[in-house]
Design an enzyme around this catalytic site. Structure first.
Site, PDB file in Angstrom:
ATOM      1  N   GLU A 145      23.454  50.871 -19.327  1.00 50.91           N
ATOM      2  CA  GLU A 145      23.029  50.004 -18.213  1.00 50.91           C
ATOM      3  C   GLU A 145      23.590  48.586 -18.355  1.00 50.91           C
ATOM      4  O   GLU A 145      23.966  47.959 -17.367  1.00 50.91           O
ATOM      5  CB  GLU A 145      21.488  49.963 -18.164  1.00 50.91           C
ATOM      6  CG  GLU A 145      20.889  49.105 -17.076  1.00 50.91           C
ATOM      7  CD  GLU A 145      21.206  49.627 -15.684  1.00 50.91           C
ATOM      8  OE1 GLU A 145      20.638  50.618 -15.274  1.00 50.91           O
ATOM      9  OE2 GLU A 145      22.059  49.018 -15.007  1.00 50.91           O
ATOM     10  N   GLU A 174      36.104  31.910 -20.423  1.00 51.56           N
ATOM     11  CA  GLU A 174      36.703  31.858 -21.757  1.00 51.56           C
ATOM     12  C   GLU A 174      37.958  30.989 -21.741  1.00 51.56           C
ATOM     13  O   GLU A 174      38.488  30.658 -20.676  1.00 51.56           O
ATOM     14  CB  GLU A 174      37.076  33.275 -22.194  1.00 51.56           C
ATOM     15  CG  GLU A 174      35.950  34.250 -21.879  1.00 51.56           C
ATOM     16  CD  GLU A 174      35.825  35.332 -22.921  1.00 51.56           C
ATOM     17  OE1 GLU A 174      36.471  35.253 -23.986  1.00 51.56           O
ATOM     18  OE2 GLU A 174      35.046  36.259 -22.672  1.00 51.56           O
ATOM     19  N   LYS A 199      33.878  47.269 -14.179  1.00 52.33           N
ATOM     20  CA  LYS A 199      32.514  47.499 -13.693  1.00 52.33           C
ATOM     21  C   LYS A 199      32.515  48.383 -12.460  1.00 52.33           C
ATOM     22  O   LYS A 199      31.653  49.243 -12.299  1.00 52.33           O
ATOM     23  CB  LYS A 199      31.841  46.161 -13.431  1.00 52.33           C
ATOM     24  CG  LYS A 199      31.575  45.411 -14.742  1.00 52.33           C
ATOM     25  CD  LYS A 199      31.236  43.957 -14.510  1.00 52.33           C
ATOM     26  CE  LYS A 199      30.902  43.240 -15.820  1.00 52.33           C
ATOM     27  NZ  LYS A 199      30.858  41.767 -15.639  1.00 52.33           N
TER      28      LYS A 199
END
Lengths: 425, 425
Positions: free
Chosen positions: B129, B190, B205
């Protein structure tokens, strides 16, 4: 493929939705579950009624026992609504070792504990996702996905009718009664709109939501409840000016030794996720101590959305029944509900006064004496005989506000306390 | 009380979140599950590193086999990220009959099928999840709550970094590089921001989300991907004027015989629920054929939100392992992915031209010849040597748009095709 027989009690809007979903999505559901589902009996009021759905006549019955005593039926779906005879049917089904799915908020909010206890005794499942916020899987989330969290807070727009009315009033500057009439015309509000506009419906749902979130049974009768009939376009306009919108919220907060439960119109900042929920949609905002802020948005009613929750429950029970029995819910001890007087909140207060110099100062002084600290004041309509004074307080205690308002009412130039609306952020 | 031993691989941000949640919510979790959870080993890179958390030194190890071969450990939590050695550890854990929880999007998007097949063979659970949208329980919902639905469409803001950058650019009219710099300063981006700003993270994703929603494994490599580096404040301003905002969306649609998958900046109407998702928040919009439109909103990253998903998975596995084994996921046959050329969309096209009378007509004529029908045109900056022409098309085919643009580029007065952005509604 294994067959599961279902008894459907009630063929209203949601009942028809359940029938349609099993019809439309039959193959997908069979493929994903490995089970074939058959609605083998349907309880109706009138066998001869003309129906839009093509349901074989021999499935229909007017005798609930045809379902409750049918040994082949594993799952009873109760969709007749209201407390009796729904409660009686659910209990009988449970005692006959049948799993039960319902979307009946009244019976779960009022008798949930008793029904859950019976289900645990008989080792069957009782699920009711459709009873709150239609198709939004909020109960599943609390029960299954968010188990790592202590739930600190729930705030929900859980009544589509009042959200439709308030959206209309906000976007088109209409008054409550015109907006209600439009909602009735569109089928969003019933002929007698009391349950929706007075917040009863929302308080049922808050009882169910917060019972689950806080692990206890919280009776509807203990929930503070205020409807939206007193909201005027004037309040909506002032709210907008202050950066807020007005929504009917069902609020549950976990406090140190108690819970706070209330249903009332609320000012929330325009930037709050719930502020964007328009028309008949529902939105539920939940704050967990790990997950942080979450919001769910979707259709809170309707044949297919609520049917989606009911059929989801049926499928989940079929998966669970292959395991040794583990109760879905626990019936815990009571948690105390905080008295409304002790609620800490910010408040929007609109007061009608005669426009005489010094009245603002007199009112502000009374607030100060009552320990109510003010964060903003708006005064408009200078020169008119009656003007609105709008105050927003800092966080303060409900009792202090109510006491201050009693004193303020005694001021000669004060005509009336036009509205008091709580503020959440 | 039954004890469950957990091996934690990786003590970065999310690993520390998991540790904290078991620490803070220990009593609540024990009460609601009836199990006591103990993290009995923790894989780290450096035993001597100073840590903010008070973890007993004897729990730390630098040898993965201390966890993978520990017979007492029932659940391995993989939080080291990246593909190798994470994949190797997950497989070894599965082969040693341990359940696995991971939040590693790269390994699940790239090797999900193989790992799920191994888990099914060994009759253990693999859950992930946390790999999509942090604490938002979107995979649980698709897998458990929405099973009554055929999922027609998913559109998600699943990358917090790019949403932060686009929100900044929209609300403060800054350019991409200033907004990126600010995001880096706040720790949202980043030092090498490629994975986020070029849409790689979002496409991982999307692969996971749509594999679950459409019941198949959809490889990342097949997903059309475009980042946000070409978005300028000018485009955002034109979008606003047309009633849209620009978001980086991960889009998955079920078509008749295929699925459509794409990650790209997108114009969506300001009234769309996803338009309100600000800053580093994630939002996932999902449309089921029963439930209708649903949206989930929450924190897509962070130690505790992602930790919430990981610990939720651990608890769910503990409940499931008391039953006979039923696979969580099915590995189905491949579904074809629609070629990008065949996508049907509306398009926003900004073209830089020399401001000479007739150029608008010439461009519009080329669109017409290419079967691209226009819904609106904006021309600004009259009298300047170079002006922007902005076109929005009706629904049309990607290939037609691309072909028309090739022809338009040949027009003498056309300087460049400054931007082409797809529109969703």
């Amino acid at each position: 493929m294994n067959k599961v027989k279902i008894g459907l009690m009630g063929l209203g809007n949601i009942g028809r939705g359940v029938w349609k979903i099993f019809e439309f999505n039959k193959l997908d559901i069979e493929k994903s579950t490995g089970y074939s589902f058959e609605i083998s009996k349907v309880l109706v009021k009138d066998l001869k009624k003309q129906r839009e759905l093509d349901i074989p006549v021999h499935l229909l019955t007017t005798d609930p026992l045809d379902i409750l005593n049918d040994k082949d039926i594993e799952i009873v779906v109760e969709l007749i609504g209201g407390i009796e005879p729904a409660k009686d049917y659910i209990l009988k089904a449970i005692r006959n070792k049948k799993h039960v799915v319902t979307a009946n908020k009244a019976v779960i909010a009022s008798h949930g504990n008793e029904l859950i206890e019976a289900a645990i005794q008989e080792k069957v499942y009782l699920q009711f996702e459709g009873s709150v916020a239609g198709g939004i899987p909020i109960l599943d989330s609390i029960k299954d996905s968010l188990t790592a969290n202590k739930i600190d807070e729930i705030m929900g727009i859980v009544n589509g009718t009042t959200n439709y009315i308030l959206s209309k009033m906000t976007n088109e500057s209409t008054d409550f009664f015109s907006a209600l009439k439009e909602a009735q015309g569109k089928g969003y509000a019933e002929a007698d709109p009391t349950s929706d506009v007075e917040g009863y419906d929302a308080s049922y749902k808050l009882s169910i939501l917060s019972s689950l979130a806080f692990g206890t049974q919280l009776p509807v009768s203990a929930i503070y409840r205020e409807g939206i009939t007193k909201i005027t376009p004037i309040d909506i306009e002032y709210a907008r000016e202050l950066g807020y919108v007005i929504k009917l919220l069902a609020i549950g907060k976990q406090k140190k030794d108690c819970v706070e439960l209330r249903v009332h119109p609320t000012l929330i900042p325009v930037s709050h996720p719930l502020a964007t929920i328009q028309d008949a949609f529902n939105g539920i905002f939940i704050r967990g101590n790990a997950v942080g802020d979450l919001m769910y948005y979707g259709k809170g009613a309707g044949d297919l959305p609520t049917g989606s929750a009911v059929v989801g429950n049926i499928i989940s029970i079929i998966k669970k029944k292959q395991c040794s029995y583990i109760p879905d819910f626990k019936v815990n001890n009571a948690i105390e509900i905080q008295s409304m007087d002790s609620t800490i909140c910010e408040y929007y207060v609109r007061i009608m006064v005669k426009d005489i110099p010094g009245v603002l100062g007199r009112i502000a002084t009374e607030f100060g004496k009552g320990n109510v600290s003010l964060s903003s004041v708006i005064q408009k309509g200078e020169g008119e005989p009656q003007v609105s004074l709008v105050f927003v307080t800092h966080l303060t205690n409900e009792l202090n506000v109510q006491n201050s308002l009693m004193e303020i009412l005694k001021i000669n130039e004060v005509i009336e306390i036009a509205n008091v609306i709580r503020v959440e952020k």
